[in-house]
Scaffold this active site. Structure first.
Site, PDB file in Angstrom:
ATOM      1  N   GLU A 156       0.802  -1.228   0.000  1.00 41.82           N
ATOM      2  CA  GLU A 156       0.000   0.000   0.000  1.00 41.82           C
ATOM      3  C   GLU A 156       0.838   1.282   0.000  1.00 41.82           C
ATOM      4  O   GLU A 156       0.648   2.166   0.853  1.00 41.82           O
ATOM      5  CB  GLU A 156      -0.964  -0.012   1.193  1.00 41.82           C
ATOM      6  CG  GLU A 156      -1.819  -1.272   1.228  1.00 41.82           C
ATOM      7  CD  GLU A 156      -2.862  -1.292   2.347  1.00 41.82           C
ATOM      8  OE1 GLU A 156      -2.796  -0.434   3.246  1.00 41.82           O
ATOM      9  OE2 GLU A 156      -3.756  -2.150   2.289  1.00 41.82           O
ATOM     10  N   GLU A 271      -5.482 -10.743  -1.589  1.00 39.46           N
ATOM     11  CA  GLU A 271      -6.290 -10.570  -0.359  1.00 39.46           C
ATOM     12  C   GLU A 271      -7.788 -10.516  -0.661  1.00 39.46           C
ATOM     13  O   GLU A 271      -8.523  -9.735  -0.060  1.00 39.46           O
ATOM     14  CB  GLU A 271      -5.886  -9.277   0.370  1.00 39.46           C
ATOM     15  CG  GLU A 271      -4.410  -9.164   0.665  1.00 39.46           C
ATOM     16  CD  GLU A 271      -4.029  -7.979   1.544  1.00 39.46           C
ATOM     17  OE1 GLU A 271      -4.922  -7.303   2.093  1.00 39.46           O
ATOM     18  OE2 GLU A 271      -2.818  -7.732   1.686  1.00 39.46           O
TER      19      GLU A 271
HETATM   20  C1  XIL Z   1      -5.586  -6.568   8.417  1.00 40.24           C
HETATM   21  C2  XIL Z   1      -5.884  -7.814   9.232  1.00 40.24           C
HETATM   22  O1  XIL Z   1      -6.827  -8.587   8.565  1.00 40.24           O
HETATM   23  C3  XIL Z   1      -6.384  -7.421  10.583  1.00 40.24           C
HETATM   24  O2  XIL Z   1      -6.577  -8.570  11.371  1.00 40.24           O
HETATM   25  C4  XIL Z   1      -5.368  -6.492  11.218  1.00 40.24           C
HETATM   26  O3  XIL Z   1      -5.787  -6.067  12.415  1.00 40.24           O
HETATM   27  C5  XIL Z   1      -5.131  -5.268  10.351  1.00 40.24           C
HETATM   28  O4  XIL Z   1      -4.717  -5.702   9.093  1.00 40.24           O
HETATM   29  N1  XIL Z   1      -4.609  -4.808   3.721  1.00 40.24           N
HETATM   30  C6  XIL Z   1      -3.543  -5.574   4.133  1.00 40.24           C
HETATM   31  C7  XIL Z   1      -3.673  -6.447   5.319  1.00 40.24           C
HETATM   32  O5  XIL Z   1      -2.511  -5.613   3.444  1.00 40.24           O
HETATM   33  O6  XIL Z   1      -2.473  -6.580   6.032  1.00 40.24           O
HETATM   34  C8  XIL Z   1      -4.773  -5.977   6.237  1.00 40.24           C
HETATM   35  O7  XIL Z   1      -4.948  -6.970   7.244  1.00 40.24           O
HETATM   36  C9  XIL Z   1      -6.047  -5.733   5.476  1.00 40.24           C
HETATM   37  C10 XIL Z   1      -5.841  -4.673   4.432  1.00 40.24           C
END
Ligand code: XIL
Length: 360
Positions: A156, A271
């Protein structure tokens, strides 16, 4: 060099699992024995407390996944509670599970603004920042070199609403090192494990609208600059946290992926889930709408290339991050993932399965 994060064994497992799912026994008997269909591996973000405490979850992970990625256990705040201290226990739970079931493992993540421990705010200079970032990457990559085959090195990097293509998200590494933090991170990872598939991961690049076009442009800009500087970047990860109520820009996404592919990069779906808090209707309709949204997205990606992997952010609705920010107002559970909260496959799993076996 070909970068692949599937061990040979895991790849064979993926093939036979797909064959078992698609073919009747008779069809399988008359099919050529050299399984010709390439299969895109499926996987999910896994969380260590559930893996430890929930047998049904553990069994589902072993049954459905060929690849896993720790949901939080390899983020800075988990690995580095204080400066000079590394804590690997929770990451190691996931690593042990991958080894036990011979699953491929992805690592997530080294340079992200989220999940950072407080102490990094005491970093006071560019030299110190570079030292902390590279030492961390060297330590973690070398610890897991023999089991992690792909890393989300940078996650990101683009601000939510970029106002120019060169806009970068401001956080500890970019504040001290400017845009250089990105090549520094990739080079540090490649130096320790030249075989690992190194990935730049981003969200919100798939929809219709000026903000999303601007995000694709900014991502394209970063990628081009890295390639021009011979930075060891091998792939782009599309997070694909899909919003049920946003329209996919099929043409824009397809063109974007084609361009990256033309530059020699691989594409990963890293994701995927479908954020469903605004979806009305009974469960069955909601599940169909969730599956249709993923179908739309995957259609555009596969029109441009076959991704290396399809990962969802979680496996079962029993454990999902979606309600943290997108809880349903009607009090019902979110249903963003391929398995329901009783570990039964939903229409979303069928869509993923269809694309995995699709010839392109
Ligand atoms: C999220 C997790 O799912 C949560 O459990 C944590 O508290 C915060 O992060 N993009 C990403 C992930 O790259 O690392 C994130 O994961 C969700 C959004």
């Amino acid at each position: 060099m070909t970068y692949s994060f599937l061990t040979r064994r895991a790849a064979l497992g993926a093939l036979s699992a797909a064959a078992a799912g698609t073919m009747s026994r008779r069809a399988a008997a008359i099919a050529p024995s050299t399984a010709p269909t390439a299969v895109v591996p499926y996987g999910a973000a896994i969380n260590s407390p559930a893996l430890t405490n929930d047998r049904a979850y553990r069994e589902a992970a072993a049954k459905y996944c060929q690849v896993i990625v720790p949901e939080s256990e390899m983020k800075w705040d988990e690995l580095r509670p204080s400066r000079g201290e590394y804590r690997f226990e929770n990451a190691d739970i996931i690593v042990a599970f991958a080894r036990e079931h011979r699953l491929a493992l992805r690592g997530h993540t080294f340079a992200w603004y989220g999940a950072m421990p407080e102490w990094v705010n005491t970093i006071a200079s560019a030299a110190e920042a570079e030292r902390e970032l590279t030492t961390h990457i060297q330590t973690v990559v070398s610890r897991y070199r023999d089991v992690v085959s792909s890393w989300d090195v940078v996650n990101e990097p683009i601000p939510d609403k970029p106002s120019a293509v060169s806009d970068l998200r401001q956080f500890v590494w970019s504040r001290h090192l400017g845009e250089n933090y990105i090549p520094i991170a990739f080079r540090a990872a490649a130096a320790v494990d030249p075989k690992a598939m190194l990935v730049l991961n981003e969200y919100d690049v798939e929809y219709i609208g000026a903000r999303f076009q601007a995000r694709r442009d900014a991502l394209r800009h970063i990628v081009r600059r890295l390639l021009d500087q011979n930075v060891p970047l091998h792939a782009v990860g599309l997070q694909a946290h899909l919003y049920a109520d946003r329209a996919i820009d099929r043409d824009g996404l397809q063109a974007f992926v084609s361009e990256l592919k033309g530059w020699g990069l691989k594409i990963l779906i890293t994701e995927m889930d479908v954020i469903d808090d605004t979806l009305p209707g009974p469960e069955q309709e909601r599940d169909a709408a969730v599956a249709a949204k993923a179908d739309d997205f995957l259609e555009a990606v596969f029109a441009a290339c076959r991704p290396e992997v399809i990962l969802t952010w979680g496996l079962s609705d029993r454990y999902t991050w979606v309600p943290t920010y997108n809880k349903r107002a009607d009090g019902r559970l979110n249903r963003p993932l391929p398995l329901d909260d009783a570990m039964r496959p939903k229409p979303l799993m069928a869509v993923i399965d269809r694309f995995r076996r699709r010839a392109v």
